[in-house]
Write an enzyme that holds these catalytic residues in place. Sequence first.
Site, PDB file in Angstrom:
ATOM      1  N   HIS A  65       0.841  -1.198   0.000  1.00 56.20           N
ATOM      2  CA  HIS A  65       0.000   0.000   0.000  1.00 56.20           C
ATOM      3  C   HIS A  65       0.879   1.252   0.000  1.00 56.20           C
ATOM      4  O   HIS A  65       1.918   1.314   0.662  1.00 56.20           O
ATOM      5  CB  HIS A  65      -0.930   0.029   1.216  1.00 56.20           C
ATOM      6  CG  HIS A  65      -2.094   0.953   1.019  1.00 56.20           C
ATOM      7  ND1 HIS A  65      -1.969   2.319   1.101  1.00 56.20           N
ATOM      8  CD2 HIS A  65      -3.395   0.710   0.715  1.00 56.20           C
ATOM      9  CE1 HIS A  65      -3.152   2.879   0.873  1.00 56.20           C
ATOM     10  NE2 HIS A  65      -4.035   1.922   0.635  1.00 56.20           N
ATOM     11  N   HIS A  66       0.421   2.263  -0.732  1.00 58.44           N
ATOM     12  CA  HIS A  66       1.200   3.494  -0.881  1.00 58.44           C
ATOM     13  C   HIS A  66       1.357   4.231   0.451  1.00 58.44           C
ATOM     14  O   HIS A  66       2.291   5.040   0.607  1.00 58.44           O
ATOM     15  CB  HIS A  66       0.515   4.413  -1.896  1.00 58.44           C
ATOM     16  CG  HIS A  66       1.466   5.249  -2.694  1.00 58.44           C
ATOM     17  ND1 HIS A  66       2.639   5.770  -2.165  1.00 58.44           N
ATOM     18  CD2 HIS A  66       1.439   5.662  -3.978  1.00 58.44           C
ATOM     19  CE1 HIS A  66       3.266   6.464  -3.090  1.00 58.44           C
ATOM     20  NE2 HIS A  66       2.566   6.419  -4.201  1.00 58.44           N
ATOM     21  N   CYS A  67       0.498   3.990   1.428  1.00 57.72           N
ATOM     22  CA  CYS A  67       0.647   4.662   2.725  1.00 57.72           C
ATOM     23  C   CYS A  67       1.894   4.190   3.451  1.00 57.72           C
ATOM     24  O   CYS A  67       2.379   4.866   4.368  1.00 57.72           O
ATOM     25  CB  CYS A  67      -0.588   4.453   3.595  1.00 57.72           C
ATOM     26  SG  CYS A  67      -0.754   2.793   4.292  1.00 57.72           S
ATOM     27  N   ASN A 125       6.647   8.125   2.942  1.00 57.43           N
ATOM     28  CA  ASN A 125       6.580   8.854   1.679  1.00 57.43           C
ATOM     29  C   ASN A 125       7.297  10.184   1.827  1.00 57.43           C
ATOM     30  O   ASN A 125       7.001  10.960   2.749  1.00 57.43           O
ATOM     31  CB  ASN A 125       5.124   9.093   1.290  1.00 57.43           C
ATOM     32  CG  ASN A 125       4.437   7.840   0.795  1.00 57.43           C
ATOM     33  OD1 ASN A 125       4.468   7.518  -0.390  1.00 57.43           O
ATOM     34  ND2 ASN A 125       3.813   7.101   1.718  1.00 57.43           N
TER      35      ASN A 125
END
Length: 453
Positions: free
Chosen positions: A136-138, A304
């Site tokens: 997941h991008h989180c 990120n």
Amino acid sequence: MEHLTNLDAGFLEAEDSDRHVSLAVGGLSILEGPMPDIDTLVAGVADRVVDIPRFRQVLRTHLLDLGPPEWEDDPEFDLSHHVHRAALPSPGDDAALHGFVGEVMGRRLDRDRPLWECWVIEGLDEDRWAVLIKIHHCIADGIATMHLFSRLGDSSEAPSYDTEIRAARQSADTAFSVPGLGLNPLRWAGGMWRAATAATRVSALAVGGALQVTSGILRPAQTSSLNGPVSAMRRFSAAVVKLEDVARICDSFDVTINDVALAAITSSYRAALERRGETPKRTSLRTLVPVSIRSNDAADRTDNRVSLMLPTLPADKEDPVEQLQAVHRRLARAKSSGQREAGGIFVAMSNLVPFPVTAWAVRALTRLPQRGIVTVATNVPGPRERMTIMGRRVIRVLPVPPIAMRLRTGVAILSYADELVFGILGDFDAASDVDQLARGIESAVDVLAAAAG
């Protein structure tokens, strides 16, 4: 427990705003055979997962988003929920493999468990097999994801191309800071003047960049089939070119690898618009280009760290060399205009705002039908040398980007060993021509390489 940053949590909020969206990033590794015994392979993956905390942690959220989500160890962690086995139907060619990737990437990850999956894929032709990692991008941006992926290989010390990017040369604590004053009182006056001057310069640059980014998002791009609602299903394809050819183009035309990649994308998207009966115009291809602000001393942090630029790629130009030169000029303007600085400062400042405010704002904004951006192109530096997993050589690595916010296609660019690889994810219904997009990118690089001599 460790909190998610507002940027990390923003990917959860953006996913929640559209039930057809899965904001996971992927990496597909194609390996030489024969494939190890499945039990041995799973045991090897388990040994490596133990060293990656995020792979053993779940999200703990708060009612009404009154606090940021937190990472906590999963007391019921079971590797069998995350490592899966699949076999492709005969003949097991790339088309079948890409179809499987599109199917897996279209499904959301289960938030009741750690947010990752690993698929071991058998049945490929030419005595090959594959491993698809979905995260997941989180959890991580592109560079952090590649570092996580590298830790699943046999050597975690392999050199990477990410040391060459601009942010890598900065300290994690000074990427968007002003000079310190030091300890000598005699230097305080001069130091304060330099700090004030630097802060003023950065602020003025960031304001200009913020205005450009805001204008790009709010001002509708040329209406086209590239932007619109998406379904829950995905298609995937890939383009592969030689870094040697790209380097020759860079030397001949005095441009960067990113310039060449975006020029190839421009050429392919122009052909796609014409193929669909649409006329490419000056504002047809406003593109979200994520920019890393991750320094070398933050390389091992799973989070990120990205800013952005919003160049309008020159789809209205027909000649490939003119496209390349126009891309170079427009990226240079975007870099000098402060777009990157504006995004970095915005991300830093967002963490000073109470989480409920940013969470509700992101969810509200991502529900709006944005029409200013038509695609995303993200460039991720990968390993300089070919990796091995369980003693098997990784022939190729294909990146898989997510799509959201009415972007019907997305392109991830990865430098791996001696190749530059483009992974293209598209909406199943609105982007049935992803294979043609991939071939168009390869053809564009061939044309530029020939022009370079």
